[in-house]
Design an enzyme around this catalytic site. Sequence first.
Site, mmCIF file in Angstrom:
data_model
loop_
_atom_site.group_PDB
_atom_site.id
_atom_site.type_symbol
_atom_site.label_atom_id
_atom_site.label_comp_id
_atom_site.label_asym_id
_atom_site.label_seq_id
_atom_site.Cartn_x
_atom_site.Cartn_y
_atom_site.Cartn_z
ATOM 1 C CG ASP A 36 -2.224 0.874 0.960
ATOM 2 O OD1 ASP A 36 -3.511 0.133 1.010
ATOM 3 O OD2 ASP A 36 -2.204 2.140 0.958
ATOM 4 C CG ASP A 62 2.348 4.619 -6.778
ATOM 5 O OD1 ASP A 62 1.356 4.228 -7.423
ATOM 6 O OD2 ASP A 62 2.338 5.907 -7.053
ATOM 7 C CB VAL A 63 -0.528 -0.629 -7.820
ATOM 8 C CG1 VAL A 63 -0.632 -1.576 -6.646
ATOM 9 C CG2 VAL A 63 -1.636 0.489 -7.923
ATOM 10 C CG ASN A 89 -8.378 -4.260 -2.562
ATOM 11 O OD1 ASN A 89 -9.455 -4.202 -2.812
ATOM 12 N ND2 ASN A 89 -7.614 -3.394 -1.999
ATOM 13 C CE1 TYR A 154 -13.549 2.646 -8.880
ATOM 14 C CE2 TYR A 154 -15.423 1.952 -9.968
ATOM 15 C CZ TYR A 154 -14.435 1.946 -8.800
ATOM 16 O OH TYR A 154 -14.656 0.764 -8.007
ATOM 17 C CE LYS A 158 -12.137 -0.713 -10.165
ATOM 18 N NZ LYS A 158 -11.294 -1.459 -9.109
ATOM 19 C CB THR A 189 -14.859 0.924 1.791
ATOM 20 O OG1 THR A 189 -14.778 1.666 0.690
ATOM 21 C CG2 THR A 189 -15.328 -0.697 1.706
HETATM 22 N N1 LIG Z 1 -16.041 0.426 -1.923
HETATM 23 C C1 LIG Z 1 -17.055 0.183 -3.023
HETATM 24 O O1 LIG Z 1 -18.030 0.605 -3.142
HETATM 25 C C2 LIG Z 1 -16.262 -0.551 -3.991
HETATM 26 C C3 LIG Z 1 -17.315 -1.165 -5.252
HETATM 27 C C4 LIG Z 1 -16.730 -1.742 -6.464
HETATM 28 C C5 LIG Z 1 -15.210 -1.857 -6.380
HETATM 29 N N2 LIG Z 1 -14.209 -1.602 -5.348
HETATM 30 C C6 LIG Z 1 -12.866 -1.551 -5.453
HETATM 31 O O2 LIG Z 1 -12.294 -2.137 -4.408
HETATM 32 C C7 LIG Z 1 -11.047 -1.959 -4.204
HETATM 33 C C8 LIG Z 1 -10.899 -1.473 -2.929
HETATM 34 O O3 LIG Z 1 -11.881 -0.239 -2.480
HETATM 35 P P1 LIG Z 1 -12.172 0.164 -1.196
HETATM 36 O O4 LIG Z 1 -13.490 0.499 -1.183
HETATM 37 O O5 LIG Z 1 -11.588 -0.720 -0.190
HETATM 38 O O6 LIG Z 1 -11.154 1.550 -0.924
HETATM 39 P P2 LIG Z 1 -10.306 2.219 0.181
HETATM 40 O O7 LIG Z 1 -10.112 3.547 -0.202
HETATM 41 O O8 LIG Z 1 -10.923 1.690 1.384
HETATM 42 O O9 LIG Z 1 -9.173 1.372 -0.164
HETATM 43 C C9 LIG Z 1 -8.131 1.484 -1.012
HETATM 44 C C10 LIG Z 1 -6.555 1.377 -0.642
HETATM 45 O O10 LIG Z 1 -5.893 1.316 -1.804
HETATM 46 C C11 LIG Z 1 -4.741 1.960 -1.328
HETATM 47 N N3 LIG Z 1 -4.238 2.769 -2.662
HETATM 48 C C12 LIG Z 1 -4.428 3.810 -3.325
HETATM 49 N N4 LIG Z 1 -3.750 4.205 -4.316
HETATM 50 C C13 LIG Z 1 -2.747 3.339 -4.346
HETATM 51 C C14 LIG Z 1 -1.500 2.993 -5.055
HETATM 52 N N5 LIG Z 1 -1.283 3.919 -6.263
HETATM 53 N N6 LIG Z 1 -0.846 1.992 -4.851
HETATM 54 C C15 LIG Z 1 -1.123 1.150 -3.903
HETATM 55 N N7 LIG Z 1 -2.219 1.408 -3.050
HETATM 56 C C16 LIG Z 1 -3.065 2.360 -3.239
HETATM 57 C C17 LIG Z 1 -5.179 2.921 -0.454
HETATM 58 O O11 LIG Z 1 -4.156 3.558 0.394
HETATM 59 C C18 LIG Z 1 -6.263 2.022 0.240
HETATM 60 O O12 LIG Z 1 -5.588 1.575 1.474
HETATM 61 C C19 LIG Z 1 -10.843 -0.663 -5.316
HETATM 62 O O13 LIG Z 1 -10.310 -1.389 -6.434
HETATM 63 C C20 LIG Z 1 -12.275 -0.175 -5.543
HETATM 64 O O14 LIG Z 1 -12.437 0.215 -6.975
HETATM 65 C C21 LIG Z 1 -14.932 -0.847 -4.584
#
Ligand SMILES: NC(=O)c1ccc[n+]([C@@H]2O[C@H](COP(=O)([O-])OP(=O)(O)OC[C@H]3O[C@@H](n4cnc5c(N)ncnc54)[C@H](O)[C@@H]3O)[C@@H](O)[C@H]2O)c1
Length: 247
Positions: A36, A62-63, A89, A154, A158, A189
């Site tokens: 992360d 950083d991904v 993720n 986005y 996806k 989240t």
């Molecule tokens: N929350 C939702 O409603 C939802 C719905 C569908 C998909 N998603 C997907 O689920 C995944 C996780 O989302 P979440 O809701 O847990 O979000 P979140 O913001 O709680 O967590 C995201 C994490 O990614 C990290 N991050 C951000 N940019 C980064 C980078 N460049 N390199 C490494 N780490 C990085 C952040 O520090 C954080 O820890 C994402 O891919 C999101 O698109 C979320």
Amino acid sequence: MRLKGKKAIVTGGVSGIGEFTVREMVKEGASVLIADINDQLGEELAAELNGEETKVVFQHVDVSKETDIEAMVEKAEKEFGQLDIIFSNAGIGALSPSAELSYEDWQKVISINLDGVFLCAKHAIKAMQKTGGGSVVNCSSILGNVGQAQTAAYTAAKGGVTNLTRALAVEYAKENIRVNAVCPGYIDTPLLEQLDEEMRNQLISLHPIGRLGKPEEIAKAVVFLASEDASFVTGANLLVDGGYTAQ
Ligand SMILES: NC(=O)c1ccc[n+]([C@@H]2O[C@H](COP(=O)([O-])OP(=O)(O)OC[C@H]3O[C@@H](n4cnc5c(N)ncnc54)[C@H](O)[C@@H]3O)[C@@H](O)[C@H]2O)c1
């Protein structure tokens, strides 16, 4: 203990879906490298979960940077001896009228949410080839399957993850590497913090189940896809969305 002895990486592993997945994987017997950009939370979570049988370590990644991803896979191999599972993720949200979206903002979302998933798969697969197999799980979304206003970058990212998952699954099936994606509906989240109360209620109403999802409900689906319970599942985009896309 469905992941007993397995060695995993979870990107974006300190918050939301990623954090709950790390916790679930450890509960199921896996050692996990948390990757992360949030160093403080990452070090704290690794210190909390690290144990005798299930090692948990943190690495700043950083991904959107290929060098960080190469170093991440090398670290997992060094710490654990091999890599069996990666959950790609890490992702960011982005809400903007598409005609107002700057090219810079478009590129930022694509580089983290799509390029990052490709680069993680690329380097993880190389590691998995050395040991004869593995499981790649990508994080897509309902928005990898259907469209929505004001989410052009986005949704494009996806959608890319959804079909990238299929392409990689076909390509590496014979090498015992399964590639799947989980497609969450709206999950409660920190990613949703930018939404006001009215938007939140509107989103709830779009899920026939009548509520937002919980991160642990996605974590359990990820563990299923990563585990031997899903031994005949590859190329799947598993919707975990409270019925959002069923209507
Ligand atoms: N929350 C939702 O409603 C939802 C719905 C569908 C998909 N998603 C997907 O689920 C995944 C996780 O989302 P979440 O809701 O847990 O979000 P979140 O913001 O709680 O967590 C995201 C994490 O990614 C990290 N991050 C951000 N940019 C980064 C980078 N460049 N390199 C490494 N780490 C990085 C952040 O520090 C954080 O820890 C994402 O891919 C999101 O698109 C979320």
